[in-house]
Design a protein around this motif. Structure first.
Motif, PDB file in Angstrom:
ATOM      1  N   ASN A   1     -12.350  34.128  -7.421  1.00 39.76           N
ATOM      2  CA  ASN A   1     -13.721  33.928  -6.956  1.00 39.76           C
ATOM      3  C   ASN A   1     -14.762  33.980  -8.072  1.00 39.76           C
ATOM      4  O   ASN A   1     -15.909  33.639  -7.850  1.00 39.76           O
ATOM      5  CB  ASN A   1     -14.057  34.970  -5.888  1.00 39.76           C
ATOM      6  CG  ASN A   1     -13.289  34.712  -4.613  1.00 39.76           C
ATOM      7  OD1 ASN A   1     -12.846  33.608  -4.361  1.00 39.76           O
ATOM      8  ND2 ASN A   1     -13.129  35.740  -3.806  1.00 39.76           N
TER       9      ASN A   1
ATOM     10  N   ASN B   1      -7.924  38.300  -6.444  1.00 41.72           N
ATOM     11  CA  ASN B   1      -8.947  37.577  -5.704  1.00 41.72           C
ATOM     12  C   ASN B   1     -10.225  37.443  -6.515  1.00 41.72           C
ATOM     13  O   ASN B   1     -10.867  36.403  -6.526  1.00 41.72           O
ATOM     14  CB  ASN B   1      -9.252  38.295  -4.395  1.00 41.72           C
ATOM     15  CG  ASN B   1     -10.345  37.593  -3.616  1.00 41.72           C
ATOM     16  OD1 ASN B   1     -10.223  36.436  -3.297  1.00 41.72           O
ATOM     17  ND2 ASN B   1     -11.415  38.310  -3.347  1.00 41.72           N
TER      18      ASN B   1
ATOM     19  N   PHE C   1     -12.454  25.268  -4.813  1.00 42.31           N
ATOM     20  CA  PHE C   1     -12.128  24.311  -3.767  1.00 42.31           C
ATOM     21  C   PHE C   1     -12.103  22.880  -4.303  1.00 42.31           C
ATOM     22  O   PHE C   1     -12.047  21.932  -3.527  1.00 42.31           O
ATOM     23  CB  PHE C   1     -13.141  24.440  -2.635  1.00 42.31           C
ATOM     24  CG  PHE C   1     -13.168  25.817  -2.031  1.00 42.31           C
ATOM     25  CD1 PHE C   1     -12.199  26.210  -1.131  1.00 42.31           C
ATOM     26  CD2 PHE C   1     -14.149  26.730  -2.398  1.00 42.31           C
ATOM     27  CE1 PHE C   1     -12.210  27.475  -0.597  1.00 42.31           C
ATOM     28  CE2 PHE C   1     -14.162  28.002  -1.867  1.00 42.31           C
ATOM     29  CZ  PHE C   1     -13.183  28.385  -0.956  1.00 42.31           C
TER      30      PHE C   1
ATOM     31  N   TYR D   1     -15.365  29.466   3.720  1.00 42.36           N
ATOM     32  CA  TYR D   1     -14.874  28.214   3.131  1.00 42.36           C
ATOM     33  C   TYR D   1     -13.349  28.138   3.241  1.00 42.36           C
ATOM     34  O   TYR D   1     -12.788  27.082   3.573  1.00 42.36           O
ATOM     35  CB  TYR D   1     -15.258  28.114   1.653  1.00 42.36           C
ATOM     36  CG  TYR D   1     -16.737  27.951   1.377  1.00 42.36           C
ATOM     37  CD1 TYR D   1     -17.603  27.456   2.338  1.00 42.36           C
ATOM     38  CD2 TYR D   1     -17.274  28.300   0.144  1.00 42.36           C
ATOM     39  CE1 TYR D   1     -18.951  27.301   2.075  1.00 42.36           C
ATOM     40  CE2 TYR D   1     -18.618  28.150  -0.134  1.00 42.36           C
ATOM     41  CZ  TYR D   1     -19.462  27.659   0.845  1.00 42.36           C
ATOM     42  OH  TYR D   1     -20.804  27.510   0.572  1.00 42.36           O
ATOM     43  N   ALA D   2     -12.674  29.254   2.925  1.00 42.49           N
ATOM     44  CA  ALA D   2     -11.214  29.277   2.982  1.00 42.49           C
ATOM     45  C   ALA D   2     -10.708  29.019   4.399  1.00 42.49           C
ATOM     46  O   ALA D   2      -9.708  28.311   4.590  1.00 42.49           O
ATOM     47  CB  ALA D   2     -10.694  30.616   2.464  1.00 42.49           C
TER      48      ALA D   2
ATOM     49  N   ILE E   1     -14.842  33.386   2.107  1.00 43.34           N
ATOM     50  CA  ILE E   1     -13.822  33.494   3.149  1.00 43.34           C
ATOM     51  C   ILE E   1     -14.030  32.417   4.205  1.00 43.34           C
ATOM     52  O   ILE E   1     -13.066  31.821   4.705  1.00 43.34           O
ATOM     53  CB  ILE E   1     -13.856  34.899   3.791  1.00 43.34           C
ATOM     54  CG1 ILE E   1     -13.723  35.991   2.722  1.00 43.34           C
ATOM     55  CG2 ILE E   1     -12.746  35.046   4.818  1.00 43.34           C
ATOM     56  CD1 ILE E   1     -13.839  37.398   3.274  1.00 43.34           C
TER      57      ILE E   1
ATOM     58  N   TYR F   1     -11.083  25.247   5.108  1.00 41.96           N
ATOM     59  CA  TYR F   1     -10.028  24.484   4.454  1.00 41.96           C
ATOM     60  C   TYR F   1      -8.669  24.762   5.090  1.00 41.96           C
ATOM     61  O   TYR F   1      -7.813  23.861   5.158  1.00 41.96           O
ATOM     62  CB  TYR F   1      -9.980  24.820   2.963  1.00 41.96           C
ATOM     63  CG  TYR F   1     -10.898  23.982   2.108  1.00 41.96           C
ATOM     64  CD1 TYR F   1     -10.410  22.917   1.363  1.00 41.96           C
ATOM     65  CD2 TYR F   1     -12.263  24.252   2.050  1.00 41.96           C
ATOM     66  CE1 TYR F   1     -11.254  22.145   0.573  1.00 41.96           C
ATOM     67  CE2 TYR F   1     -13.111  23.487   1.269  1.00 41.96           C
ATOM     68  CZ  TYR F   1     -12.601  22.439   0.533  1.00 41.96           C
ATOM     69  OH  TYR F   1     -13.451  21.664  -0.236  1.00 41.96           O
ATOM     70  N   PHE F   2      -8.460  25.995   5.525  1.00 39.71           N
ATOM     71  CA  PHE F   2      -7.179  26.358   6.143  1.00 39.71           C
ATOM     72  C   PHE F   2      -6.919  25.510   7.382  1.00 39.71           C
ATOM     73  O   PHE F   2      -5.841  24.930   7.544  1.00 39.71           O
ATOM     74  CB  PHE F   2      -7.188  27.849   6.487  1.00 39.71           C
ATOM     75  CG  PHE F   2      -5.977  28.303   7.256  1.00 39.71           C
ATOM     76  CD1 PHE F   2      -4.744  28.445   6.631  1.00 39.71           C
ATOM     77  CD2 PHE F   2      -6.067  28.598   8.619  1.00 39.71           C
ATOM     78  CE1 PHE F   2      -3.636  28.871   7.350  1.00 39.71           C
ATOM     79  CE2 PHE F   2      -4.974  29.025   9.330  1.00 39.71           C
ATOM     80  CZ  PHE F   2      -3.744  29.151   8.691  1.00 39.71           C
TER      81      PHE F   2
ATOM     82  N   PHE G   1      -4.464  28.169   1.159  1.00 41.45           N
ATOM     83  CA  PHE G   1      -5.730  28.637   1.718  1.00 41.45           C
ATOM     84  C   PHE G   1      -5.535  29.872   2.595  1.00 41.45           C
ATOM     85  O   PHE G   1      -6.463  30.674   2.743  1.00 41.45           O
ATOM     86  CB  PHE G   1      -6.416  27.514   2.486  1.00 41.45           C
ATOM     87  CG  PHE G   1      -6.948  26.449   1.580  1.00 41.45           C
ATOM     88  CD1 PHE G   1      -7.982  26.726   0.694  1.00 41.45           C
ATOM     89  CD2 PHE G   1      -6.392  25.181   1.560  1.00 41.45           C
ATOM     90  CE1 PHE G   1      -8.464  25.762  -0.170  1.00 41.45           C
ATOM     91  CE2 PHE G   1      -6.863  24.204   0.701  1.00 41.45           C
ATOM     92  CZ  PHE G   1      -7.902  24.500  -0.172  1.00 41.45           C
TER      93      PHE G   1
ATOM     94  N   LEU H   1      -5.679  32.412  -0.112  1.00 37.64           N
ATOM     95  CA  LEU H   1      -7.064  32.648  -0.510  1.00 37.64           C
ATOM     96  C   LEU H   1      -7.807  33.461   0.546  1.00 37.64           C
ATOM     97  O   LEU H   1      -8.635  34.322   0.219  1.00 37.64           O
ATOM     98  CB  LEU H   1      -7.765  31.313  -0.741  1.00 37.64           C
ATOM     99  CG  LEU H   1      -9.144  31.376  -1.398  1.00 37.64           C
ATOM    100  CD1 LEU H   1      -9.053  31.993  -2.780  1.00 37.64           C
ATOM    101  CD2 LEU H   1      -9.758  29.979  -1.479  1.00 37.64           C
ATOM    102  N   LEU H   2      -7.495  33.212   1.814  1.00 38.82           N
ATOM    103  CA  LEU H   2      -8.097  33.986   2.898  1.00 38.82           C
ATOM    104  C   LEU H   2      -7.693  35.456   2.801  1.00 38.82           C
ATOM    105  O   LEU H   2      -8.527  36.356   2.947  1.00 38.82           O
ATOM    106  CB  LEU H   2      -7.670  33.394   4.240  1.00 38.82           C
ATOM    107  CG  LEU H   2      -8.083  34.144   5.508  1.00 38.82           C
ATOM    108  CD1 LEU H   2      -9.594  34.246   5.607  1.00 38.82           C
ATOM    109  CD2 LEU H   2      -7.501  33.460   6.739  1.00 38.82           C
TER     110      LEU H   2
END
Length: 597
Positions: A10, A6, A312, A89-90, A87, A93-94, A333, A336-337
């Motif tokens: 990031n 991660n 992103f 942002y993820a 998180i 997007y999710f 995503f 990513l979360l």
């Protein structure tokens, strides 16, 4: 282990800036071998031996440098305030990925500008703009962020992102509210799935047109750039971020280990996963960047932008080109979360553990429940993270990330290894490791602790000051005003000032009549050692019970005495911590311990 993956995602902008130099593997692995692996081993050993968080551990090993532990906690708190934004942002997007059409695949949306360009437009006899932008780039900046011209134009709050941030902190809270018991179970999911998906995405990225151009930048070295100090500084920064060095997280997690846990196995496992992840993420990222550069008829360097937005922008581009793109976008995503939550668990645990170690009596009387302390930390961090979600928040995000996690971290790492290796002493630390594992650290570790890592860290820190460049956004297209730079240094000072402040306080409070006596007493370790065997954790614990047994022996057959033998049991196999309110030293009482759960 998934924390390493991660943090590579990031810190992608720093990582790619290093890779663009064409010599990524050389400085990265040199610093990993000389500084990264030895310091990781050292932090795990200190945390496991003392059973305390970074403040308590460094306070016991060398009270003079207790401020270095507090500084790492301050950095972790600052990181928790803006790390959760990634998180958020993820999450955004999710949920967006469930739409029938992914909104970052074309240029026909209301937030797109005339500069938006996709290859399909060429079929309609449209001319590509001189400075073109990809749909994922415009979606992130114009729709998600609704970005303002600069930090001096704060704009309004992005309430959709605020809702996502609330969701992020709710997930973090319920994952760690029972401390390691709960967060450890959650990681069975969040640590396994990402490593499966990353191989799938890696395979797809290698089949994209132009992927070879991006990979050429990754693997083709440019030896002349090794003379550039920024290449080495970026390599060090990536090592610290991916391994978690000097952030206090490794000390905190190691404090929950069993006393005889094999630290070397943990160190090699984390370092190996970290190195492999570096290569995999680099291949994935640069194969996709090569594809973007080909479609936009530009160079690989021109695709790179600053900040977390790169995550992103690059990866949604790859997801859009996969069959069943919605499904893969949802999976990516979600991955990513999971990764973001893993790192956030570690960061928040550092803060919570340190507060517990620093104010145990107050917490027990006022808060009573551990869950309430975690709730307070999460709520405070949430409110401190809100400035990142205004329309100019991405500029503030970039500013605090640059000064809180990059400028400060090498400074903290140097003082941390100085306190442990030079003041506490490599021989004493080696003895502690042998007491726990049965094996003395190798000559390689001892050399790096004593000479290699401190020399490398101080050199990098000096070079970072000599080659200091003010942070920018969009590859220098936006320059921060002077008041923002001053704010950045003020943020960095909140952690750095802890070291000299605590040193002065400890010298004043130390026993002694003269300054030299106080200084000498302030560097003495404050760790309990058994008077019988000299170990910190042994079967001779609870010596007051032994003294009572010797002064008042039970005589078999005496009237009113049941013939039950007294057996002094050693403490349970978990890592035992000094009870709050005691120093753990024989002078201040015996070794009262409690098992950390």
């Amino acid at each position: 282990l998934s924390i390493t993956l991660n943090r590579h995602l990031n810190t992608l902008s720093t990582y790619i800036e290093l890779c663009l130099a064409g010599v990524f593997l050389v400085p990265y692995f040199i610093i990993l071998v000389i500084c990264g692996i030895p310091m990781l081993f050292m932090e795990l050993a200190v945390g496991q031996y003392t059973g305390r968080g970074p403040i308590g551990a460094l306070g016991q090993i060398c009270p003079l440098f207790k401020g270095a532990g507090l500084a790492s906690v301050v950095v972790s708190f600052l990181m928790s305030t803006y790390y959760s934004v990634i998180i958020a942002y993820a999450i955004y997007y999710f949920f967006t990925s469930f739409r029938p059409e992914l909104p970052w695949t074309d240029c026909s949306n209301r937030w797109n500008t005339p500069d938006c360009w996709i290859p399909q437009r060429q079929e309609s006899n449209l001319t590509r703009p001189h400075v073109s932008r990809t749909p994922p780039e415009e979606f992130f900046e114009n729709k998600v962020l609704q970005i303002s011209p600069g930090i001096e134009y704060p704009g309004g709050m992005r309430w959709e992102l605020v809702a996502c941030l609330v969701c992020a902190w709710v997930l973090v809270y319920f994952a760690i509210w029972k401390s390691i018991k709960s967060s450890g179970k959650v990681r069975y999911l969040t640590a396994t799935l990402p490593f499966v998906l990353i191989f799938v995405f890696l395979g797809r990225s290698l089949t994209l047109d132009g992927a070879e151009n991006g990979l050429r930048y990754f693997f083709q070295p440019n030896w002349s750039l090794l003379r550039n100090a920024n290449v080495w500084i970026n390599a060090a920064s990536q090592n610290f971020n991916s391994l978690g060095i000097a952030f206090g997280s490794m000390i905190s997690f190691a404090s929950y280990n069993k006393y005889n846990n094999n630290i070397l196995h943990d160190t090699l496992a984390v370092s190996f996963v970290n190195a492999i992840t570096s290569v995999l993420v680099g291949i994935f990222a640069f194969a996709t960047i090569g594809n973007i550069a080909l479609e936009q008829s530009t160079t690989v360097e021109a695709v790179i932008s600053d900040g977390p937005g790169l995550i992103f922008i690059v990866y949604p581009q790859a997801m859009a080109k996969m069959p069943a793109s919605n499904l893969w976008a949802v999976l990516f995503f979600f991955m990513l979360l999971c990764l973001g939550l893993n790192s956030q668990f570690a960061i928040v645990e550092v803060v919570v553990t340190s507060i517990q170690d620093g104010f145990p009596n107050w917490i027990r009387k006022k808060l009573v429940y551990h869950e309430l302390l975690v709730l307070i930390v999460c709520v405070v961090s949430f409110f401190f993270g809100l400035p990142n979600l205004i329309q100019g928040g991405i500029y503030f995000f970039q500013l605090i990330d640059h000064y809180a996690a990059s400028i400060s971290i090498m400074f903290l790492a140097f003082f941390q290894i100085t306190a442990i290796a030079w003041f506490y002493g490599v021989p004493r630390l080696s003895k502690n490791v042998k007491q726990m594992t049965g094996n003395t650290p190798s000559l390689y570790f001892r050399f790096c602790w004593l000479i290699g890592a401190p020399l490398l860290l101080i050199s990098l820190w000096v070079f970072s000051l000599i080659n200091y460049k003010q942070p920018t956004y969009h590859n220098g297209q936006y320059n921060y005003p002077n008041w923002a730079i001053a704010l950045g240094w003020a943020i960095a000072s909140t952690s750095l000032i802890c070291i000299p402040t605590y040193a002065i306080v400890n010298i004043i409070r130390a026993n002694g009549e003269t300054f030299l006596q106080k200084l000498k007493n302030s560097i003495k370790p404050n760790i309990y050692e058994c008077k019988i065997c000299g170990e910190h954790h042994c079967e001779h614990d609870f010596p007051e019970d032994q003294a009572v047994a010797e002064l008042h022996p039970i005589i078999p057959g005496a009237p009113g005495v049941t013939n039950i033998p007294i057996v002094l049991q050693p403490p349970p196999p978990g890592n035992n911590r000094v009870m709050p309110g005691t120093s753990g030293s024989p002078e201040n009482g015996t070794n009262h311990t409690e098992t950390r759960t």
